[in-house]
Structure formats: structure tokens, C-alpha cells
Design a protein around this motif. Sequence first.
Motif, mmCIF file in Angstrom:
data_model
loop_
_atom_site.group_PDB
_atom_site.id
_atom_site.type_symbol
_atom_site.label_atom_id
_atom_site.label_comp_id
_atom_site.label_asym_id
_atom_site.label_seq_id
_atom_site.Cartn_x
_atom_site.Cartn_y
_atom_site.Cartn_z
ATOM 1 N N ALA A 1 37.371 11.589 29.035
ATOM 2 C CA ALA A 1 37.621 12.883 27.663
ATOM 3 C C ALA A 1 37.326 12.831 26.459
ATOM 4 O O ALA A 1 36.820 13.509 25.999
ATOM 5 C CB ALA A 1 39.015 13.032 27.770
ATOM 6 N N ASN B 1 41.804 17.319 36.403
ATOM 7 C CA ASN B 1 42.310 16.459 35.627
ATOM 8 C C ASN B 1 40.790 16.358 35.117
ATOM 9 O O ASN B 1 40.803 16.857 33.685
ATOM 10 C CB ASN B 1 42.794 15.554 35.277
ATOM 11 C CG ASN B 1 43.276 14.917 34.335
ATOM 12 O OD1 ASN B 1 44.711 14.496 34.318
ATOM 13 N ND2 ASN B 1 43.427 16.024 33.107
ATOM 14 N N LEU C 1 39.505 18.620 31.558
ATOM 15 C CA LEU C 1 38.827 17.237 30.429
ATOM 16 C C LEU C 1 37.216 17.943 30.394
ATOM 17 O O LEU C 1 36.873 18.182 28.511
ATOM 18 C CB LEU C 1 38.645 16.456 31.107
ATOM 19 C CG LEU C 1 40.167 15.793 30.835
ATOM 20 C CD1 LEU C 1 40.532 14.046 31.097
ATOM 21 C CD2 LEU C 1 40.742 15.424 29.441
ATOM 22 N N TYR D 1 37.405 21.561 28.542
ATOM 23 C CA TYR D 1 37.608 21.937 27.313
ATOM 24 C C TYR D 1 36.558 22.065 26.015
ATOM 25 O O TYR D 1 36.779 22.479 25.191
ATOM 26 C CB TYR D 1 38.493 20.429 27.170
ATOM 27 C CG TYR D 1 39.557 20.264 25.796
ATOM 28 C CD1 TYR D 1 40.627 21.114 25.271
ATOM 29 C CD2 TYR D 1 38.961 20.333 25.329
ATOM 30 C CE1 TYR D 1 41.315 21.624 24.101
ATOM 31 C CE2 TYR D 1 39.778 19.786 23.591
ATOM 32 C CZ TYR D 1 40.906 20.571 23.348
ATOM 33 O OH TYR D 1 41.456 20.539 22.536
ATOM 34 N N MET E 1 45.437 18.793 30.389
ATOM 35 C CA MET E 1 44.918 17.694 30.614
ATOM 36 C C MET E 1 45.178 16.558 30.464
ATOM 37 O O MET E 1 45.315 14.994 30.445
ATOM 38 C CB MET E 1 43.778 18.052 29.928
ATOM 39 C CG MET E 1 43.168 17.911 28.546
ATOM 40 S SD MET E 1 41.664 18.228 28.054
ATOM 41 C CE MET E 1 42.220 17.992 25.943
#
Length: 295
Positions: free
Chosen positions: A49, A114, A118, A121, A142
Amino acid sequence: MIDYLRMLRIRDWIKFYPLFPLAGAYLAEGGRYEIMLVLVAYTCIISYAFVVNNYFDADIDRLHRRKMESGTNPLAAGKVSERGVLLLMIALILTPLILSIRLDRLGAAFVVINLLVLTAYSERRIRLKERYLWDGVSHGLMFGALPFLSGYLLSGGDITRGIILISLLFFIVGCEALIAHQIVDYAEDLGSTTTTVTRIGVMNGLLMLGGLAALSLVFAFAAARIYQLSLAVTAASALYLVAYPAYSVRGMLNDISHRPCAERGGADRGDPEVPSEPIPGKRELRDRGSRWGFR
């Protein structure tokens, strides 16, 4: 090599974000083997991330003096290569995928979701982090709900009403994390980037944070009733859910209490003292991890 490790920004998340998948693994009563694999998988996922965030923000961060001085984005500083960062991201994606497939197929599907959230985003074309309300929703998913559900499923748990309630609770906590971070960074974000709080103003941001905290109490009490938690545990959880958001924005609350509106940089979008639209030509995006929010 040390600069590639800095891309992971471990100190920004090690004390907080791994708790969610581990909570899921614990509630699923997973064995040591499952819990260890969940921890390794989510160490990679959370690291990814922050690496992918640095990767897509490298050009912006080069214009950000504080970011360059802090050294949190070695790619922007030219200390690591783009090819090396891409290889690092591939490794951080493949490792949790391989581990999760070994444990549970449904849990592995949640891991994939997930990773996709990420990426969305930070990815330049989607950029959920700059979309009104979607920034908080994606943050709650997330870092809150999805890690918890993944850890739970990967450790052999079956979805129940109580687990859904807890996942919603962690989703809300994840939303709070970003809103609190945006409130604290309001003055620097205003005119530099677009966040939910720069759109609605600090006062409305605080009201939103308070509403989320109240909603988290509802889900916490509902989960406590299902699992028949003791009064002491329930009260301690409720106190934490109220105190921590308040503590995270304590400086802003103090400013609002002691300073006039013009001094604190404006409280609402309609406040004539502060422009509500980004300043043309200035795009220094603050993208600093914190104990709560992730930007």
C-alpha cells in the motif's frame, strides 16, 4: 537496499494496521501456523500500500519540499530505480497471494480485492484518495474491513452475523482514521489537494468524525451483545472508540476552542476567510503516513 526498505515506510503502519487481520485470525481461532501466515501476508500487503502510493506520487513528491527532506519517498529522490520498485511491488503482491491460496480460496479472493482497492486508491486515473467521500470509504475498506475479513477467512472462520458487525465496526474505524488525518492536515491540504474535509470544512469534518464515532459505538454494543462480552470489556472498548478519535484531533479542537475563525484558517466551506477551491498551479500533495490516516 536500505532505500528500498524505506519505500515500505514501516514505521508509519507497524503499530496499528496489522492489528485488523490479526484480530480476524484470533476470532477465527486460527492456529499458530495460520496466524503466522496471515501476519506475513498482511505485512506484505500493507507494505505494498505504501510502496504503490510512493510510486504513483513520485512526480508530485519531487515538488514537495517537506516530503523530499523527510526521505519517505526514495523513488522521488532518485535513490531507487523505477524498475526496482516495480519488482518490489510484484514481490509484495505475489507473496500474499501464494500464502493465501494455500490457506483458503475465499480468503484469497478477499486478499485480491484488498490489493485492488489499495491500487485504485493511488493509481493516477482512478485516484480514490482525491475523490469526495470515496477517500474515506476506500480507506475503511482497505485498512479496516477487508484485512479483518481476510484474516478471519484465511484462518478457517465462517462468516456469521457477529463477524459482519465487527467488520463494519473496523470499516468505520478505518474511515475515522482518514477523516481525522484530513482534519489535522486541513490547513496544508487546502489549496494543495482535494480531500473530503477540504470540501466540507473542518467543522463539518469534526461533525462527520463524531457521527462515525457514535456509529462505531452502535456496532460495538451490538457485537458485545452477540458475543456476551463482560461489562468491563464493553465499557473499555466504548471508551477507546470515543477517546482515540478525539485524541487524534485534539490540537484542532483546542484551536477551535481558543481562536477566532480567521486565525484557525476557516471552519466551513462557506467561510469567506478561506478559499474552498484549490489554488491554480500549486499541487504539492501531502502524502505522509500517520498512526491513523494514510495519504
